[in-house]
Design an enzyme around this catalytic site. Structure first.
Site, short mmCIF file in Angstrom:
data_model
loop_
_atom_site.label_atom_id
_atom_site.label_comp_id
_atom_site.label_asym_id
_atom_site.label_seq_id
_atom_site.Cartn_x
_atom_site.Cartn_y
_atom_site.Cartn_z
CG HIS A 193 -1.79 1.20 1.34
ND1 HIS A 193 -3.08 1.22 0.88
CD2 HIS A 193 -1.56 2.44 1.85
CE1 HIS A 193 -3.61 2.42 1.09
NE2 HIS A 193 -2.71 3.18 1.69
CD GLU A 194 1.61 3.59 3.71
OE1 GLU A 194 1.84 4.64 3.07
OE2 GLU A 194 0.60 3.44 4.41
CG HIS A 245 0.41 6.16 -0.77
ND1 HIS A 245 -0.69 6.60 -1.47
CD2 HIS A 245 -0.08 5.58 0.37
CE1 HIS A 245 -1.79 6.29 -0.80
NE2 HIS A 245 -1.44 5.66 0.31
#
Length: 376
Positions: free
Chosen positions: A29-30, A33
Site C-alpha cells: 500500500h505504502e 504512494h
C-alpha cells in the site's frame, strides 16, 4: 497458568503469521504512494513500516528515511511539505518556500498528481490481490465439480422454489456457475434475497426463483457467520474434479475473484446501513491475528489467499470518503477541482478531526467485537 512454552507457541502460531500478512499488505500500500510520488517528482522524506518508537532505519541515496517502527498496525509515507504523517499541509512553511523547493513538495503539485499519489495506495492493494489470486489459480487450480443437486432438503428455500434432484445450476442472476463451490459462495452472501437460478433439467433449461434462508453457522476458523442457505446437497465425491488454469485464465479468474470480494464487502457494508446485516461481523486486529494463525495452520495456500482478501479490505477501507483516509483526501481534491481552489484551512482541519474520531471509533468498535467473539 500458561507456561513459557505455551506463550512462545502462541506467538509463533498467531503473531508471526499476523505480522507477516499485515507487513506485506501495508508495504505494498505504502509502496504505491511512494512510487507514484517519485514518478511525479515529489520528494519523499519518510517511508515508515509501523508507528511509534523506531526500531531501525536507513537513508537511501535520495534522502528518504526508511524506518521500521514498534507498532505493526499501519504505516505511512511523509512527503516534503507535510506537517505530519497524515499528509496535512504545513501551510506556513509552504508559503515561505522558494519555487524550487515548492516544486518538489506534495502540495506544490497539481490536484491531479496529488490525487494520483493518494489513489495509488488502494490501487496497489487491489493489484496485490490480483497477483496473489493469479498465482493461486495458476499453481493450485480450482475444484471443478458441477453444481448438481443430489438432494433437496425438506422445508428449505430450494424446495419452495421447485428444485429437483439431478438439476444442474448453470447461472445465478445471469452469472455463470462453474462449480458447486461457486454456487455455494454466491448463495452464502445472499441471505433472504430473491435470486433467479437457471438450471438444466434433463434436456430442458428452466428458471427458478429462490430466497436463501438466513442461518448461523461456524466456519473452519470457529467464527460464527450469518449466511444464506438454499437447502440443496450433493453426495460426497471420492475424487473431486480439478481444473488447471493457463496463465491467461488465471489472470482473468483473479480479476473476477477480486471483484467478487469487493462486491461481497460492499454488499455487507450496505446491508449494515440498511439494517439487513449486523455490524458484529466487523473484525479488528485481534480477530485478524487469530484468523491469520488458523489460516497458517491450514496451509500456505489458505494464508496466501487470506493475504489477498485482507489487501482488498484495506484498499476498500482506505477509499471510504473519511477525512484522514485516502478516500477523504480524494474527496477534498474532488471539491478543489470543482471549485478551482482548495477548501479553507478551517474546513480541512475540522474534517481531519472528524476523520480521526471516526477512524478511532471504528477501531474501538471492531476491537470490542473481537473481544466479544473471543469471550463467547
Amino acid at each position: 497458568m500458561m507456561s513459557a512454552y505455551d506463550i512462545a507457541a502462541g506467538a509463533v502460531t498467531y503473531v508471526v503469521p499476523y505480522v507477516a500478512v499485515l507487513a506485506i499488505v501495508i508495504f505494498i500500500h505504502e509502496m504505491g504512494h511512494f512510487l507514484v510520488a517519485r514518478w511525479c517528482g515529489i520528494r519523499v522524506l519518510t517511508f515508515s513500516m509501523g508507528f511509534g518508537p523506531e526500531i531501525a532505519h536507513f537513508h537511501d541515496r535520495k534522502g528518504t528515511r526508511w524506518r521500521l517502527a514498534a507498532i505493526p498496525l499501519g504505516g505511512y509515507v511523509k512527503f516534503y511539505g507535510d506537517e505530519n504523517a497524515a499528509s496535512a499541509p504545513d501551510r506556513e512553511r509552504l508559503a515561505a518556500m522558494p519555487e524550487q523547493e515548492r516544486s518538489v513538495s506534495f502540495y506544490g503539485q497539481s490536484v491531479g498528481k496529488r490525487a494520483a499519489v493518494v489513489a495509488a495506495g488502494p490501487v496497489a492493494n487491489f493489484l496485490l490481490a490480483i497477483v496473489i489470486f493469479t498465482a493461486s489459480f495458476w499453481i493450485y487450480g480450482r475444484p471443478a465439480s458441477e453444481a448438481r443437486v443430489d438432494q433437496v432438503v425438506a422445508g428449505s428455500a430450494a424446495e419452495a422454489a421447485g428444485f429437483q434432484p439431478d438439476d444442474v445450476i448453470l447461472r445465478i442472476d445471469g452469472s455463470s456457475i462453474g462449480s458447486f463451490a461457486d454456487m455455494q459462495r454466491i448463495v452464502r452472501i445472499s441471505p433472504e434475497r430473491a435470486m433467479r437460478f437457471d438450471v438444466r433439467r434433463g434436456e430442458q433449461e428452466v428458471s427458478l426463483t429462490a430466497s436463501p434462508k438466513r442461518q448461523e453457522v461456524q466456519d473452519s476458523f470457529g467464527q460464527t457467520l450469518r449466511i444464506g442457505v438454499l437447502g440443496i446437497s450433493r453426495k460426497p465425491e471420492t475424487e473431486i474434479p480439478h481444473r488447471d488454469y493457463s496463465l491467461g485464465e488465471a489472470v482473468a479468474g483473479a480479476v473476477g475473484e477480486t471483484w467478487f470480494v469487493v462486491d461481497r464487502t460492499m454488499s455487507y457494508i450496505g446491508g449494515i446501513f440498511t439494517g439487513r446485516e449486523s455490524a458484529d461481523q466487523l473484525s479488528g486486529p485481534i480477530r485478524i491475528a487469530q484468523v491469520s494463525g488458523q489460516a497458517a495452520q491450514l496451509g500456505f495456500e489458505v494464508l496466501f489467499e487470506l493475504t489477498a482478501v485482507i489487501s482488498i479490505s484495506i484498499g476498500l477501507l482506505n477509499l471510504f470518503p473519511i477525512p484522514l483516509l485516502d478516500g477523504g483526501h480524494l474527496l477534498f481534491y474532488a471539491v478543489e477541482a470543482i471549485r478551482g481552489r482548495p477548501l479553507s484551512e478551517r474546513a480541512q482541519e475540522v474534517g481531519f478531526r472528524i476523520g480521526i474520531a471516526m477512524v478511532l471509533s471504528l477501531m474501538l468498535f471492531a476491537t470490542w467485537n473481537d473481544i466479544v467473539h473471543l469471550a463467547t
